[in-house]
Design an enzyme around this catalytic site. Sequence first.
Site, PDB file in Angstrom:
ATOM      1  N   PHE A 241       0.603  -1.374  -0.160  1.00  0.00           N
ATOM      2  CA  PHE A 241      -0.476   0.138   0.015  1.00  0.00           C
ATOM      3  C   PHE A 241       0.664   1.469   0.098  1.00  0.00           C
ATOM      4  CE2 PHE A 241      -2.103  -3.348   2.958  1.00  0.00           C
ATOM      5  CZ  PHE A 241      -2.710  -3.562   1.606  1.00  0.00           C
ATOM      6  N   CYS A 334      -4.243   5.024   9.879  1.00  0.00           N
ATOM      7  CA  CYS A 334      -5.254   5.926   9.682  1.00  0.00           C
ATOM      8  C   CYS A 334      -5.839   5.454  10.434  1.00  0.00           C
ATOM      9  CB  CYS A 334      -5.504   6.787   8.681  1.00  0.00           C
ATOM     10  SG  CYS A 334      -6.007   5.587   6.936  1.00  0.00           S
TER      11      CYS A 334
END
Length: 375
Positions: A241, A334
């Site tokens: 990612f 996050c």
Amino acid sequence: MQCAQYTASRCRSCQWLDKPYPQQLADKQNHLENLLSDHRVTQWLSPLFGQESAFRNKAKMVVSGSVERPLLGMLHRDGTPVDLCECPLYPTSFAPVFAVLKTFIARAGLTPYNVARKRGELKFLLLTESTYSGELMLRFVLRSQTKLSQLQAALPWLQQQLPQLAVISVNIQPVHMAILEGEQEMPLTEQQALPEIFNQVPLFIRPQSFFQTNPQVAASLYATARQWVRELKIDSMWDLFCGVGGFGLHCADTETRLTGIEISAEAIACARQSADQLGLKNVTFAALDSTQFATAETQVPQLVLVNPPRRGIGAQLCEYLSQMAPQFILYSSCNAETMAKDISLLADYRIERVQLFDMFPHTAHYEVLSLLIKC
């Protein structure tokens, strides 16, 4: 931080604005520690934070009002437009740009999209600033190509008024849904990437590639990851990612075998451009699904770095990482809640180090970096 729109209850995006900033940090740290309370953490590091205002490098502005008097900002829940050109989260350099853009909308005849009537063309303006060069990237999100020729005809005036506009593009988003952008992107300038530099590492931002919105804290996050990884003395790693390659490019040196995987081809193009500029020869970046890539590989790197979206890496990738058993996993998240769930699935790993990064002041959100070591 003072905000007139918040005081008037017209914008509540900064849900914690009434809370003193030291209390915000304490509440976030407590939230993170509670999420990881079932795990033994060898070392808790103090939260890292940056400016409380003027920290965002990007504005996502809904365009409403009329073509003669456009309004840039957001729509209230009842559909009432709210002007956010003076939002204190934005750098002071943005306000004069917004003023010119309002004039440009009228000159180009770009009719703002009316959500209630499902009519109009200009839906959003997306503005990004490079903290390195001060250059800007501007994206016009249109419902169709109906007004494209008018926009292009008026563009020389805009470029004369705002010479810092380095990258300009049009995105077509035809559906009547709360979606920020569509798949079709059309460049209007020869330059198609905005240069940025964090910690002497060149990075590039393209229109459809994700980039952190708090450059000061993002640079600290990348620098911390680099420090942690360099202490491990590894020579091979995956960056899953990977986005535009920020983590991997910070952590790798000329001898490190780095493989970066990201689903976005735009982001991978940025990562490759950065690697070329750094002269890294043992680096490979590919536009693939991170989970599919990892589960198809047979070679095991010493470290796997993951920086997934809010949903986390998920059970399938957790299971495969457990079987593959790299010595180290560096997890940047996050969404600490999904990270905690993922770590619980990585039962053969212990948490060596955790640090919170306050990327989003005045909200409950934050980033967190965790180093996991094979037991």
